[in-house]
Each structure stands twice: as structure tokens, then as C-alpha cells.
Design a protein around this motif. Structure first.
Motif, PDB file in Angstrom:
ATOM      1  N   VAL A 418       0.905  -1.255   0.072  1.00  9.90           N
ATOM      2  CA  VAL A 418       0.055   0.050  -0.092  1.00  9.90           C
ATOM      3  C   VAL A 418       0.878   1.213  -0.030  1.00  9.90           C
ATOM      4  O   VAL A 418       0.507   2.240  -0.937  1.00  9.90           O
ATOM      5  N   LEU A 419       1.931   1.181   0.902  1.00  7.16           N
ATOM      6  CA  LEU A 419       2.813   2.390   1.019  1.00  7.16           C
ATOM      7  C   LEU A 419       3.455   2.609  -0.510  1.00  7.16           C
ATOM      8  O   LEU A 419       3.689   3.633  -0.637  1.00  7.16           O
ATOM      9  N   THR A 420       3.900   1.738  -1.200  1.00  3.65           N
ATOM     10  CA  THR A 420       4.506   1.571  -2.341  1.00  3.65           C
ATOM     11  C   THR A 420       3.566   2.364  -3.282  1.00  3.65           C
ATOM     12  O   THR A 420       3.989   3.124  -4.082  1.00  3.65           O
ATOM     13  N   ALA A 421       2.515   1.739  -3.401  1.00  7.98           N
ATOM     14  CA  ALA A 421       1.338   2.213  -4.292  1.00  7.98           C
ATOM     15  C   ALA A 421       1.144   3.804  -3.986  1.00  7.98           C
ATOM     16  O   ALA A 421       0.997   4.532  -5.132  1.00  7.98           O
ATOM     17  N   GLN A 422       0.834   4.185  -2.814  1.00  9.86           N
ATOM     18  CA  GLN A 422       0.659   5.608  -2.740  1.00  9.86           C
ATOM     19  C   GLN A 422       1.950   6.562  -2.930  1.00  9.86           C
ATOM     20  O   GLN A 422       1.412   7.525  -3.355  1.00  9.86           O
TER      21      GLN A 422
END
Length: 455
Positions: A418-422
Motif C-alpha cells: 500500500v505504501l509503495t502504491a501511494q
């Protein structure tokens, strides 16, 4: 009478032998067809209009108002205008240098000898008329006119650069507004994600490290928001300096309202470089050097001067008469240089070398101008090609972010994903905005590289 005929004949012969020093400068402005690159130039058909006004180019009403204010108040531009006026005054002085000068110089004397007092007075009007060497005044006047043209071109250059600077700062201000908007949206979005992750942590579905990582990311965005607002203030102050006004809020339109013609696909001819102030300035500098060389050459020819006086005096030839009588005199002389310790030849040689140096500089100026246009065109095309790619990338990463967040809610993805995507989405949005800004900057640079806006 015969003497006058002989003098007239001699002067006519001198004028005939010196007619070469009256030649007018022939512009040496020459632009090679491939000056901006073989793959960049095109024929004359469909090229950008030579008289395109900056008002046609910059359509944003807020930007137009800023440019109008800058053109009135900017200190550098006003100094350039004053320099033009000063050179015009010098030109008027050069034009009047051929006229005679007149001076009123009254004088009186009281002398006492052997108890005898004598009073003398002289009330003359003295007139001097120095024609100088043959052709000197003409060439000095033409050189002074070339200086006026140079200062006029310098004013145009300052004006075009000022318009460009205001437009560039305005684009940067809009970019920072857009970046701040993206960051605020991201802060809201990531804040909601943080609250969702806290709920999952309370329910034992994720570890506390996921919450900590998300909170750290949110705090980093808040720091960037503060920096963005500070940068906006810096740019507003920079615009105020250009407008010569006190620090204040700069009114501007929203992101995307800055409309610039798509010059990247227009037909661009290398001959358009002749509109550039630096190219024209280099040509006028050669013109001034040409007339300075002609002036140095004219110093080898004879000079003619006349002087005389007319007035009322009671002292003439040592005799004192009362009442006084009118006394007049006139003296004419012709001076032919014979030996001046090499100064005349040295001045001519220096003038010729100066002209040669300026011709070389002109060639280099044209080369530099061609490179600037070539690079600006390449930047415009690159920004245009990347526009659709960035737009698609943002669209894809939006879907990836929401999809990954939904998977994490269902326990099928980790918080790292999720962190990578955001982070990827935020960077893509900022890169998209930066690319649009780079494209606007490239078009402004191209416009200036092609000579700047017409009045």
C-alpha cells in the motif's frame, strides 16, 4: 576671383579622391539555412508570424495584467529607455557638430602712464567654424546613429526578457499551486488510510509497524505542504520585484488556464533568427565599427577651419579712437596631416581589427542563437511526447492504489504494498505537473530564442 576658383578646384579634387570615406554600411547579417539544425528548420511556408504580439501569445488575463504592470514599472526596462534617450541626444549633438559656434566675449582695459589714463574696450562676437577633416563629421554622425540603434535593440531585449521572466515566474507559481493542491489531497487521502489502518490494528489484522509507517508518510506530506507554501511566497516576492512593487499576494488563474500556442509543430525558418535582439545588436555593432574605421581613414585628409570676429572697439592697431568703430576679421586655414608619429595609421589599424573582431562575434552569435532554438524545440517536443504517458501513468497508479488498499483490507496485500502504491501515485502526479511546467517553460524559451514578442 581667380584665387577663389583655384581654391574651389582644389577642394573639388579632394572630395573626388576621398569619396570612398562616404560609403554607407552594408549589413552583413547572414543566417545559414541550417543554423537551427537540418532536422529542425523548414521552408518559409506556414512559419510563425513575425509580428506576433505577446498579447496574442499570453492569453491568461491575470498574466497580462502582471506584464502590463512590469512594462511600466520595471527599473531595468526604464533604465534601458533612458539609455535610448541619452543616445538620441548624443546623435543630435553629432548632427549639429558641423554648425559654426559663436561666442560673445567683451573685454575692457584701464591703463595709467605718466599721469595719463587710457580706457579701451572691445565688444566682439567671435565665430569659429571647424569643418574638420573630409568625411569626419558624416561618419561620426552615422556612428552615433548606429549607437542609437544598438540602444533601441537593447531596450527591446530587456523588454522581451522581462516578459519572459514574468511568464516563467507565473508558470512556476501555478505549478506550486498545483503541487500544493496535490499534497493537500494526498494528506486527506492518506489521513483516511491511516485511520483505516488504526482500525485494522485495533482488530489485530495488521501490526503496529504498518500504522507507524503510514503515519510517517502522512507527516512527510505535511512537511512538504509547509515547504510548498513557503516556496509560493518566494515566487510571489520574485514577481513583485519584477513589477517594482512591495511584497503582496499575486492574483493568478487556476492550473491549466495558462494557454500558450503550440509552437513545437509550427514551421520555423532559420531566417527568423534575424529578429533576435542579440543578432541585430551584433550587426549594429559592426555598423558602428565600420563608421569608426571610416572616421579614422578620413583623418588622413586635410581639414578646413574658419574663424572670425565682428564687434565694436575703440582700440585697433594700437590706436585709441573715441568713439569706437566696428572691427571685423576672418581667418581661414587648411591643415594637411603629414607626420603624426604613426598615430593616424595606428588608429586606422585598430579600427580595422575591431571591425574584424565584431564580424567574428556576429558569426558566433548566430551559432549560439541556432543552438538555443534547436534545444528549445527539442524540449517542446519531449514535453509533448511525455504528456500522454504521464497522464496514463497517473490513471494506472490511481487504480493500483485503490486496488492495493482494498486487497489489504481483505488481508490479501501487505502495508508495504500500500505504501509503495501511494508513494508511486504521489510521485506520478507531481511528475505530471512538472512535465506540463517544463513544456510551458520550453515554449517560452523558444519564443524568446526566436526574437521575443512584438510590441
Amino acid at each position: 576671383m581667380k584665387r577663389l576658383i583655384y581654391i574651389a578646384s582644389a577642394l573639388s579634387a579632394l572630395l573626388l579622391t576621398s569619396c570612398g570615406i562616404y560609403d554607407k554600411y552594408q549589413s552583413k547579417a547572414d543566417i545559414p539555412a541550417d543554423a537551427i539544425g537540418i532536422n529542425m528548420a523548414s521552408d518559409q511556408n506556414g512559419e510563425i508570424p513575425a509580428a506576433l504580439s505577446w498579447r496574442d501569445f499570453f492569453t491568461d488575463p491575470c498574466l497580462r495584467r502582471l506584464i502590463d504592470t512590469a512594462l511600466v514599472r520595471n527599473t531595468d526596462l526604464n533604465s534601458a529607455r533612458i539609455a535610448v534617450e541619452q543616445s538620441q541626444v548624443s546623435l543630435q549633438v553629432a548632427k549639429k557638430a558641423i554648425l559654426p559656434s559663436a561666442y560673445f566675449a567683451p573685454s575692457g582695459t584701464i591703463a595709467n602712464f605718466n599721469s595719463s589714463t587710457s580706457k579701451t574696450y572691445n565688444v566682439p562676437l567671435q565665430i569659429n567654424w571647424d569643418f574638420g577633416s573630409i568625411g569626419s563629421y558624416t561618419n561620426k554622425r552615422r556612428a552615433a546613429n548606429a549607437v542609437v540603434l544598438q540602444n533601441q535593440v537593447r531596450e527591446e531585449a530587456v523588454r522581451a526578457n522581462l516578459i519572459s521572466a514574468v511568464a516563467q515566474q507565473y508558470c512556476l507559481l501555478q505549478l506550486l499551486d498545483r503541487q500544493l493542491e496535490i499534497l493537500i489531497q494526498t494528506d486527506s487521502l492518506w489521513g483516511a488510510s491511516l485511520e483505516a489502518q488504526k482500525v485494522l490494528w485495533d482488530n489485530g489484522k495488521i501490526y503496529s509497524t504498518a500504522v507507524n509507517q503510514q503515519e510517517a508518510s502522512c507527516l512527510n506530506v505535511k512537511i512538504q505542504i509547509v515547504d510548498a507554501r513557503r516556496n509560493i511566497q518566494d515566487v510571489e516576492n520574485a514577481i513583485c520585484r519584477l513589477l517594482a512593487i512591495t511584497p503582496q499576494h499575486i492574483e493568478r488563474s487556476g492550473w491549466g488556464s495558462f494557454s500558450i500556442p503550440n509552437i513545437a509543430d509550427e514551421k520555423i525558418s532559420a531566417q527568423m533568427l534575424l529578429r533576435r535582439p542579440d543578432v541585430r545588436l551584433a550587426d549594429h555593432a559592426m555598423e558602428e565599427a565600420f563608421y569608426n574605421m571610416q572616421t579614422a581613414r578620413s583623418a588622413f585628409y586635410p581639414g578646413l577651419s574658419l574663424s572670425g570676429s565682428v564687434g565694436w572697439t575703440n582700440s585697433a592697431g594700437g590706436a585709441i579712437v573715441n568713439p569706437g568703430k566696428i572691427l571685423s576679421s576672418i581667418i581661414g586655414s587648411i591643415t594637411q596631416p603629414i607626420f603624426a608619429r604613426g598615430q593616424l595609421k595606428g588608429n586606422l589599424k585598430i579600427a580595422q581589427l575591431t571591425q574584424q573582431d565584431l564580424q567574428n562575434r556576429y558569426v558566433q552569435t548566430v551559432i549560439e542563437a541556432g543552438h538555443q532554438v534547436n534545444e528549445a524545440i527539442a524540449d517542446c517536443r519531449a514535453a509533448k511526447e511525455k504528456y500522454d504517458v504521464y497522464s496514463r501513468q497517473v490513471e494506472v497508479l490511481h487504480s493500483a492504489y485503490y486496488g492495493t488498499h482494498e486487497l489489504m483490507d481483505n488481508g490479501k496485500a501487505t502495508y508495504l504494498e500500500v505504501l509503495t502504491a501511494q508513494e508511486s501515485l504521489l510521485n506520478a502526479q507531481l511528475n505530471e505537473a512538472m512535465n506540463m511546467y517544463d513544456g510551458a517553460q520550453a515554449v517560452i524559451e523558444l519564443y524568446i530564442a526566436l526574437g521575443g514578442a512584438a510590441k
